[in-house]
Design a protein around this motif. Sequence first.
Motif, mmCIF file in Angstrom:
data_model
loop_
_atom_site.group_PDB
_atom_site.id
_atom_site.type_symbol
_atom_site.label_atom_id
_atom_site.label_comp_id
_atom_site.label_asym_id
_atom_site.label_seq_id
_atom_site.Cartn_x
_atom_site.Cartn_y
_atom_site.Cartn_z
ATOM 1 N N PHE A 21 0.864 -1.172 0.000
ATOM 2 C CA PHE A 21 0.000 0.000 0.000
ATOM 3 C C PHE A 21 0.904 1.227 0.000
ATOM 4 O O PHE A 21 1.702 1.417 0.924
ATOM 5 N N SER A 22 0.785 2.066 -1.019
ATOM 6 C CA SER A 22 1.704 3.193 -1.165
ATOM 7 C C SER A 22 0.938 4.498 -1.331
ATOM 8 O O SER A 22 -0.128 4.534 -1.968
ATOM 9 N N LEU A 23 1.485 5.574 -0.776
ATOM 10 C CA LEU A 23 0.946 6.912 -0.993
ATOM 11 C C LEU A 23 2.112 7.867 -1.173
ATOM 12 O O LEU A 23 3.040 7.908 -0.363
ATOM 13 N N GLU A 24 2.059 8.638 -2.255
ATOM 14 C CA GLU A 24 3.109 9.582 -2.598
ATOM 15 C C GLU A 24 2.548 10.997 -2.667
ATOM 16 O O GLU A 24 1.453 11.205 -3.203
ATOM 17 N N MET A 25 3.284 11.945 -2.098
ATOM 18 C CA MET A 25 2.957 13.355 -2.255
ATOM 19 C C MET A 25 3.866 13.923 -3.340
ATOM 20 O O MET A 25 5.077 13.953 -3.204
ATOM 21 N N PHE A 26 3.235 14.358 -4.420
ATOM 22 C CA PHE A 26 3.933 14.800 -5.618
ATOM 23 C C PHE A 26 3.844 16.319 -5.687
ATOM 24 O O PHE A 26 2.745 16.888 -5.715
ATOM 25 N N SER A 27 4.999 17.005 -5.662
ATOM 26 C CA SER A 27 5.018 18.467 -5.582
ATOM 27 C C SER A 27 5.839 19.054 -6.735
ATOM 28 O O SER A 27 7.065 19.160 -6.648
ATOM 29 N N PRO A 28 5.173 19.440 -7.824
ATOM 30 C CA PRO A 28 5.881 20.059 -8.952
ATOM 31 C C PRO A 28 5.874 21.579 -8.845
ATOM 32 O O PRO A 28 4.962 22.181 -8.278
ATOM 33 N N PRO A 87 -1.844 7.520 -4.955
ATOM 34 C CA PRO A 87 -1.878 6.243 -4.246
ATOM 35 C C PRO A 87 -1.641 5.061 -5.178
ATOM 36 O O PRO A 87 -1.780 5.159 -6.401
ATOM 37 N N ALA A 88 -1.285 3.930 -4.591
ATOM 38 C CA ALA A 88 -1.136 2.685 -5.337
ATOM 39 C C ALA A 88 -1.338 1.515 -4.385
ATOM 40 O O ALA A 88 -0.955 1.581 -3.213
ATOM 41 N N LEU A 89 -1.931 0.433 -4.895
ATOM 42 C CA LEU A 89 -2.203 -0.766 -4.110
ATOM 43 C C LEU A 89 -1.979 -1.981 -4.991
ATOM 44 O O LEU A 89 -2.494 -2.049 -6.115
ATOM 45 N N GLY A 90 -1.185 -2.950 -4.504
ATOM 46 C CA GLY A 90 -0.943 -4.160 -5.271
ATOM 47 C C GLY A 90 -0.776 -5.371 -4.378
ATOM 48 O O GLY A 90 -0.444 -5.244 -3.196
ATOM 49 N N TRP A 91 -1.000 -6.571 -4.954
ATOM 50 C CA TRP A 91 -0.841 -7.819 -4.199
ATOM 51 C C TRP A 91 -0.524 -8.963 -5.154
ATOM 52 O O TRP A 91 -0.807 -8.889 -6.355
ATOM 53 N N THR A 92 0.068 -10.026 -4.626
ATOM 54 C CA THR A 92 0.331 -11.230 -5.411
ATOM 55 C C THR A 92 0.426 -12.428 -4.477
ATOM 56 O O THR A 92 0.855 -12.304 -3.324
ATOM 57 N N TYR A 96 1.346 -17.644 -10.125
ATOM 58 C CA TYR A 96 0.908 -16.583 -9.222
ATOM 59 C C TYR A 96 -0.155 -15.725 -9.902
ATOM 60 O O TYR A 96 -0.113 -15.503 -11.119
ATOM 61 N N PHE A 97 -1.080 -15.263 -9.089
ATOM 62 C CA PHE A 97 -2.088 -14.318 -9.565
ATOM 63 C C PHE A 97 -2.058 -13.096 -8.660
ATOM 64 O O PHE A 97 -1.934 -13.205 -7.445
ATOM 65 N N GLY A 98 -2.164 -11.920 -9.272
ATOM 66 C CA GLY A 98 -2.160 -10.689 -8.490
ATOM 67 C C GLY A 98 -2.630 -9.522 -9.319
ATOM 68 O O GLY A 98 -3.259 -9.682 -10.363
ATOM 69 N N GLY A 99 -2.300 -8.357 -8.837
ATOM 70 C CA GLY A 99 -2.708 -7.138 -9.540
ATOM 71 C C GLY A 99 -2.860 -6.000 -8.567
ATOM 72 O O GLY A 99 -2.198 -5.955 -7.525
ATOM 73 N N GLY A 100 -3.742 -5.084 -8.896
ATOM 74 C CA GLY A 100 -3.961 -3.940 -8.036
ATOM 75 C C GLY A 100 -4.495 -2.770 -8.827
ATOM 76 O O GLY A 100 -4.879 -2.887 -9.993
ATOM 77 N N ILE A 101 -4.509 -1.629 -8.180
ATOM 78 C CA ILE A 101 -4.886 -0.383 -8.828
ATOM 79 C C ILE A 101 -3.811 0.639 -8.503
ATOM 80 O O ILE A 101 -3.410 0.788 -7.341
ATOM 81 N N TYR A 102 -3.339 1.298 -9.549
ATOM 82 C CA TYR A 102 -2.120 2.092 -9.423
ATOM 83 C C TYR A 102 -2.333 3.481 -10.025
ATOM 84 O O TYR A 102 -2.800 3.601 -11.167
ATOM 85 N N GLY A 103 -1.979 4.516 -9.265
ATOM 86 C CA GLY A 103 -1.910 5.859 -9.824
ATOM 87 C C GLY A 103 -0.560 6.031 -10.485
ATOM 88 O O GLY A 103 0.469 6.129 -9.798
ATOM 89 N N ALA A 144 -6.017 19.571 -15.704
ATOM 90 C CA ALA A 144 -6.066 18.617 -14.591
ATOM 91 C C ALA A 144 -6.315 17.233 -15.168
ATOM 92 O O ALA A 144 -7.159 17.062 -16.047
ATOM 93 N N ILE A 145 -5.572 16.273 -14.680
ATOM 94 C CA ILE A 145 -5.722 14.908 -15.180
ATOM 95 C C ILE A 145 -5.570 13.910 -14.045
ATOM 96 O O ILE A 145 -4.810 14.134 -13.105
ATOM 97 N N GLN A 146 -6.333 12.839 -14.125
ATOM 98 C CA GLN A 146 -6.122 11.662 -13.285
ATOM 99 C C GLN A 146 -5.895 10.486 -14.227
ATOM 100 O O GLN A 146 -6.611 10.339 -15.219
ATOM 101 N N PHE A 147 -4.900 9.669 -13.903
ATOM 102 C CA PHE A 147 -4.584 8.512 -14.734
ATOM 103 C C PHE A 147 -4.384 7.322 -13.807
ATOM 104 O O PHE A 147 -3.479 7.329 -12.974
ATOM 105 N N TRP A 148 -5.246 6.313 -13.953
ATOM 106 C CA TRP A 148 -5.208 5.123 -13.112
ATOM 107 C C TRP A 148 -5.073 3.888 -13.995
ATOM 108 O O TRP A 148 -5.587 3.851 -15.108
ATOM 109 N N GLN A 149 -4.423 2.872 -13.458
ATOM 110 C CA GLN A 149 -4.329 1.601 -14.154
ATOM 111 C C GLN A 149 -4.607 0.454 -13.191
ATOM 112 O O GLN A 149 -4.074 0.423 -12.075
ATOM 113 N N MET A 150 -5.465 -0.472 -13.611
ATOM 114 C CA MET A 150 -5.596 -1.769 -12.964
ATOM 115 C C MET A 150 -4.800 -2.768 -13.790
ATOM 116 O O MET A 150 -4.738 -2.640 -15.016
#
Length: 444
Positions: free
Chosen positions: A68-75, A99-104, A114-121, A153-159
């Motif tokens: 489980f990850s959370l990043e503060m991005f400051s440009p 944020p990002a979340l993954g498991w396997t 193995y099976f896994g995945g997650g949702i990732y910013g 403004a953009i949001q980009f997510w990947q499962m």
Amino acid sequence: MNNKITTIMILAGASLSTSVMATNGYQLIGIGGYQKSLAGAVTANPGSAMTAITNPAGMARIGKRADFSLEMFSPDRYVDFTAMGGQKNDSAADQYGVPALGWTAPIEDGSDVYFGGGIYGTSGMGTDYPITLMAAANPMGPTPDIYFEGYSAIQFWQMAPTIAWNQGDDLSFGVSLNIDYQSVALKQSFVGDNNADGNAETDLVNIDLSRSAQAFGFGISLGVMYDVNEQLTVGASYKSKQKFGDLDYNLGYGDIVGNGNFQMPLTACGTPDGMNRYICPAGTYTLGLDFPEIIAAGLAYSPIAPLTISFDIKQIKWSDTLDTMQITGPNGIVVTMPAGWDDQTVIALGFEYAVNDRLNLRLGFNRADSPIGPEDAGNNLILPAVVEDHIAFGGDWRMNNHWDLGFHISRASSNTVTSNSALTPGAKIGLEITTVGVNLGYRF
């Protein structure tokens, strides 16, 4: 025709794709604390469940775990028109959470599959520039003060549901299905102070897509890892172009304004007015924005037991998606946007050192030439993705048999690109980035 006015139309078209997102173009150099602390040198050194995004074969190498990850991005971004008689201004939007979340895990006890995945910013940022004087009025002619206003403004997510397997003791493969989501809003206007009262009130050119639109996309990722011997591992991955549906915007009258004087006679919008402006009708307009193909190769080498050195080289095919873009609308309206992005070759180097059984420390370096050159700097006012050099530091602490806590700090040093175009002589775009983040890992 006055060069300052000609410049407006070129900029209006080309700067409209999205906001700056991250560091290699608008792709984050790494997803989650582990990858970021190695500056993205993870193709052969996966380390966390975020590897589903970068090399799916790694999901068979990291054991049963979740991250489980959370990043503060400051440009920090700016536009600078002082060389054109205008002003310099910074973007007001300067903090974003990613944020990002993954498991396997193996599909059953003892299985090599193995099976896994997650949702990732994988990206997420924007720009918000106030009204900025771009070019002062010409005292010898009719050209008024011309102002720039930009927002995006953009949001980009990947499962990434992933299947990975170990083919024997030294070879691993992985395949992931990328299910993508993006939300894009943007606005760019060039406004004239036609009555010289100090206020910008006349849209000379306007493209207003600030009503956010969403689209889903799909692609695949393939990965392989091979242990040459106990000290050396090599890896490679391929991520296909992520194909998105059109972003649809319901616009009002005048949300898009072309101008024949600015080399953009949008004749499909009807008869021009007295300033040769083509004010486009209300209706549904569409923008196409795909994400490019990425190819990566890497190695991980352990010269001594506590130390691992990892190296990556990556190619991002920006020219396929951000060379020229288009907005299409009713009555055959087409707005062409020549952003002019080049492909990027990314080089990353990471060092990981196990201080003891609980503490690991990491250091990483990442380098990629800006995808935007001086010839296109004026075409990317709200796309100042020009950083090149990055340094990162981080580590993790094993708290007990199941939990570990990680962190990272990274810095993309400030870089400025100065336009060498005759239409925008000396105009500058600039960017620097600082990120901090935490990662909570759980081993089953």
